[in-house]
Design an enzyme around this catalytic site. Structure first.
Site, short mmCIF file in Angstrom:
data_model
loop_
_atom_site.label_atom_id
_atom_site.label_comp_id
_atom_site.label_asym_id
_atom_site.label_seq_id
_atom_site.Cartn_x
_atom_site.Cartn_y
_atom_site.Cartn_z
N ARG A 259 0.82 -1.21 0.00
CA ARG A 259 0.00 0.00 0.00
C ARG A 259 0.86 1.27 0.00
NH1 ARG A 259 -3.37 -2.44 4.24
NH2 ARG A 259 -2.52 -1.09 5.84
N ARG B 124 7.94 7.22 -4.73
CA ARG B 124 7.95 8.08 -5.93
C ARG B 124 9.19 8.98 -5.96
NH1 ARG B 124 3.31 11.14 -2.90
NH2 ARG B 124 1.85 9.52 -3.50
N ARG C 187 -5.45 -7.17 15.74
CA ARG C 187 -4.61 -6.22 16.49
C ARG C 187 -5.56 -5.22 17.11
NH1 ARG C 187 -0.23 -7.08 18.74
NH2 ARG C 187 0.91 -5.13 18.33
N ARG D 80 2.25 6.31 16.70
CA ARG D 80 2.10 7.65 16.13
C ARG D 80 1.42 8.59 17.11
NH1 ARG D 80 -1.65 5.74 10.99
NH2 ARG D 80 -3.18 4.59 12.19
N GLU E 74 -0.93 6.52 19.95
CA GLU E 74 -1.57 5.26 19.55
C GLU E 74 -0.64 4.09 19.90
OE1 GLU E 74 -3.58 5.97 15.77
OE2 GLU E 74 -3.08 3.91 15.24
N TYR F 285 -9.12 -6.03 5.53
CA TYR F 285 -8.79 -4.63 5.70
C TYR F 285 -9.62 -3.81 4.70
CZ TYR F 285 -6.27 -0.44 6.70
OH TYR F 285 -5.97 0.83 7.10
N ASP G 139 -10.74 0.21 3.73
CA ASP G 139 -10.79 1.64 3.97
C ASP G 139 -12.24 2.09 3.85
OD1 ASP G 139 -8.26 2.52 4.66
OD2 ASP G 139 -7.57 2.65 2.59
P1 FAD Z 1 -16.79 -0.60 12.40
O1 FAD Z 1 -16.59 0.85 12.28
O2 FAD Z 1 -15.88 -1.37 13.30
O3 FAD Z 1 -18.30 -0.83 12.89
C1 FAD Z 1 -18.79 -2.06 13.36
C2 FAD Z 1 -19.86 -1.74 14.39
O4 FAD Z 1 -20.54 -2.96 14.73
C3 FAD Z 1 -19.30 -1.19 15.70
O5 FAD Z 1 -19.94 0.02 16.03
C4 FAD Z 1 -19.61 -2.28 16.71
O6 FAD Z 1 -19.91 -1.77 18.02
C5 FAD Z 1 -20.84 -2.93 16.10
N1 FAD Z 1 -21.03 -4.32 16.54
C6 FAD Z 1 -20.14 -5.33 16.50
N2 FAD Z 1 -20.69 -6.44 17.00
C7 FAD Z 1 -21.97 -6.12 17.37
C8 FAD Z 1 -23.02 -6.84 17.98
N3 FAD Z 1 -22.90 -8.13 18.33
N4 FAD Z 1 -24.19 -6.21 18.22
C9 FAD Z 1 -24.34 -4.90 17.91
N5 FAD Z 1 -23.35 -4.16 17.34
C10 FAD Z 1 -22.19 -4.78 17.08
N6 FAD Z 1 -10.14 4.10 6.52
C11 FAD Z 1 -9.91 5.13 5.68
O7 FAD Z 1 -10.51 5.19 4.60
N7 FAD Z 1 -9.04 6.13 6.00
C12 FAD Z 1 -8.35 6.14 7.18
O8 FAD Z 1 -7.57 7.06 7.43
C13 FAD Z 1 -8.57 5.07 8.09
N8 FAD Z 1 -7.92 5.03 9.25
C14 FAD Z 1 -8.13 4.00 10.11
C15 FAD Z 1 -7.43 3.99 11.31
C16 FAD Z 1 -7.63 2.95 12.20
C17 FAD Z 1 -6.87 2.94 13.51
C18 FAD Z 1 -8.52 1.88 11.87
C19 FAD Z 1 -8.70 0.73 12.82
C20 FAD Z 1 -9.21 1.88 10.68
C21 FAD Z 1 -9.03 2.95 9.77
N9 FAD Z 1 -9.74 3.01 8.58
C22 FAD Z 1 -9.50 4.05 7.72
C23 FAD Z 1 -10.75 1.99 8.22
C24 FAD Z 1 -12.17 2.35 8.68
O9 FAD Z 1 -12.21 2.46 10.09
C25 FAD Z 1 -13.13 1.26 8.21
O10 FAD Z 1 -13.18 1.23 6.82
C26 FAD Z 1 -14.56 1.44 8.69
O11 FAD Z 1 -14.64 1.90 10.01
C27 FAD Z 1 -15.25 0.11 8.60
O12 FAD Z 1 -16.57 0.24 9.02
P2 FAD Z 1 -17.36 -1.01 9.56
O13 FAD Z 1 -18.75 -0.56 9.70
O14 FAD Z 1 -17.08 -2.21 8.74
O15 FAD Z 1 -16.71 -1.35 11.00
N1 UDP Z 2 4.48 1.70 7.63
C1 UDP Z 2 5.78 1.79 8.07
N2 UDP Z 2 6.23 2.99 8.53
C2 UDP Z 2 5.48 4.10 8.55
C3 UDP Z 2 4.15 4.02 8.07
C4 UDP Z 2 3.68 2.80 7.63
O1 UDP Z 2 6.48 0.80 8.08
O2 UDP Z 2 5.96 5.16 9.00
C5 UDP Z 2 3.98 0.37 7.15
C6 UDP Z 2 3.44 -0.49 8.29
O3 UDP Z 2 3.77 -1.82 7.98
C7 UDP Z 2 1.96 -0.29 8.20
C8 UDP Z 2 1.75 -0.17 6.69
O4 UDP Z 2 2.93 0.52 6.24
O5 UDP Z 2 1.25 -1.37 8.77
C9 UDP Z 2 0.51 0.61 6.28
O6 UDP Z 2 0.55 1.83 6.94
P1 UDP Z 2 -0.57 2.94 6.79
O7 UDP Z 2 -0.25 4.03 7.75
O8 UDP Z 2 -0.72 3.27 5.36
O9 UDP Z 2 -1.89 2.18 7.20
P2 UDP Z 2 -2.67 2.08 8.56
O10 UDP Z 2 -1.69 2.13 9.69
O11 UDP Z 2 -3.63 3.21 8.56
O12 UDP Z 2 -3.29 0.73 8.46
#
Ligand code: FAD
Ligand code: UDP
Length: 382
Positions: A179, A183, A256, A287, A312, A360, A362
């Site tokens: 991912r 560049r 995780r 971070r 985090e 995974y 987004d």
């Molecule tokens: P979730 O948001 O996890 O929602 C699932 C919901 O189901 C939760 O509210 C939970 O409480 C509920 N649930 C689970 N089990 C039950 C149950 N038994 N009964 C009732 N409710 C239940 N994407 C990006 O595009 N850009 C980003 O910068 C980005 N950053 C991220 C950073 C982090 C740290 C993480 C973890 C993810 C990131 N993502 C990002 C991904 C993004 O969070 C997900 O794409 C999105 O939240 C997925 O939505 P979801 O509804 O599948 O899951």
């Molecule tokens: N990564 C890394 N160093 C950095 C940032 C990212 O090695 O400073 C690697 C790491 O393996 C991470 C992956 O790139 O799991 C994807 O990182 P990104 O921040 O794009 O995704 P996110 O943490 O939001 O899943």
């Protein structure tokens, strides 16, 4: 006839986006969530006038015009360009890997010099791999060495990745690092998509807009009252953890987890950027996010006296903690595939989203998934 067409388990982006499309097509939906609040992991909390991304920093990015139009029709987005920095041994490096990073790492100033450095280090890695009979990178370490070579791997990737995933890079799948763009131009824009931004006013507005007119219940755990809740609707859209749905009968999938340490500071501008990664293994967090930079102009940042930062800390998932990232190694992928086979035998339940599909996702692909589910369900023109 049952009371609802769809019981949607989980009010994260997956559940909320599907509910929006189904409700718009005239279907009767009930969205439940076991948390006290709606929105899943994109939920924010307002602290000192700043929207704090309390489940991790979220930056929306997509090249899909239809997805971008849908979200902007609900809440206009700002233009936030993600340009994270990484810090190692007190030195700052720009991300993603670009001419600025190569200059900071090696002092090179031209693309030709940078290419020569990267190529030399790449070919050393390639020779080592070939000597061992491998034709493709077998793990994340090899993938990283082939992508950017030894110096960047050891300064910016190894420590960060091993903290993030709690495993040696040699036992992690190569795709995690694919991912990351590389560049040979001076460009710190992390994403290559056409559109990126944050909803003006924060993600809670997006969730409210998606769920407008839809009946919702919080603090309601589907699995605690499965029979009665299922009986309310013709179909269930389940977005919770896949293994939990099946009572872990085949074993636990690994996730995780993350611990977020939020801190309010009496200063206008703590780190000068929304995201700074800490890549050294000696620092326990991965971070620091400074939330005000997501939505405020540089002037507004200086004019508001307080700031909120979040450190985090990655951790292994244990029952009772939040599952954040699926661990897509061989064991877990094969276990997830077995669970997904079981899921196929549940015709009245659709498994969708990051936890229910154990992949995974987004945010934008989650909305694409909602479009395709809606189309498969015959809900209007999707
Ligand atoms: P979730 O948001 O996890 O929602 C699932 C919901 O189901 C939760 O509210 C939970 O409480 C509920 N649930 C689970 N089990 C039950 C149950 N038994 N009964 C009732 N409710 C239940 N994407 C990006 O595009 N850009 C980003 O910068 C980005 N950053 C991220 C950073 C982090 C740290 C993480 C973890 C993810 C990131 N993502 C990002 C991904 C993004 O969070 C997900 O794409 C999105 O939240 C997925 O939505 P979801 O509804 O599948 O899951
Ligand atoms: N990564 C890394 N160093 C950095 C940032 C990212 O090695 O400073 C690697 C790491 O393996 C991470 C992956 O790139 O799991 C994807 O990182 P990104 O921040 O794009 O995704 P996110 O943490 O939001 O899943």
């Amino acid at each position: 006839m049952k009371q609802y067409d769809y019981l949607i388990v989980g009010s994260g982006l997956m559940g909320a986006a599907f509910a929006h499309l189904a409700h718009g097509a005239g279907k009767r939906c009930l969205v439940i969530d076991r948390r006290q609040e709606l929105g899943g992991n994109i939920r924010c909390e307002r602290v000192e006038g700043i929207n704090v991304h309390k489940y991790g920093a979220h930056i929306f990015h997509t090249s899909n015009e239809r997805v971008w139009r849908l979200v902007n029709d609900l809440v206009p987005f700002n233009r936030f360009t993600n340009s994270p920095l990484a810090i190692s041994e007190g030195r700052l490096y720009n991300l993603p890997f670009n001419m600025n990073t190569f200059h900071q790492m090696w002092g090179v100033t031209t693309p030709a010099e940078a290419r020569a450095m990267v190529e030399r280090q790449r070919s050393e890695a390639l020779q080592r791999m070939r000597a061992e009979g491998a034709t493709e990178p077998r793990n994340l370490e090899e993938q990283a060495l082939l992508l950017v070579g030894h110096d960047i791997y050891h300064t910016l990737i190894k420590g960060y990745t091993e903290k993030q995933w709690g495993r040696p890079c040699q036992s992690l799948p190569a795709f995690i690092i694919k991912r990351l763009p590389v560049r040979f131009v001076y460009d710190n824009n992390y994403f290559t998509d056409s559109f990126q931004g944050i909803p003006r006013g924060g993600y809670n507005l997006l969730i409210s807009a998606l769920l407008e007119g839809v009946e919702t219940r919080t603090a309601t755990d589907f699995l605690a009252d499965r029979a009665a809740l299922s009986a309310l609707a013709e179909k269930v859209i389940y977005t919770g953890p896949l293994d939990e749905y099946f009572h872990y009968t085949l074993g636990h999938l690994n996730y995780r987890s993350l611990r977020f340490e939020h801190e309010v500071l009496q200063e206008a501008n703590h780190q000068g950027n929304a995201v700074i990664n800490y890549t050294d293994s000696s620092v326990p967090f991965t971070r620091i996010i400074e939330h005000k930079h997501f939505e405020m102009s540089p002037q507004e940042v200086e004019q508001t006296p307080m700031t909120v930062i979040t450190r985090e800390y990655p951790s292994e998932w244990t029952e009772g903690t939040e599952p954040y990232y699926p661990v897509n190694d061989e064991r877990n992928n094969s276990l997830a595939a077995q669970y997904l086979e079981l899921a196929k035998r549940e015709p009245a339940t659709i498994f969708a989203g990051r936890l229910a599909e154990y992949r995974y996702y987004d945010m934008a692909p989650v909305i694409e998934k909602a479009f395709s589910l809606a189309a498969a369900e015959g809900l209007g023109d999707h």
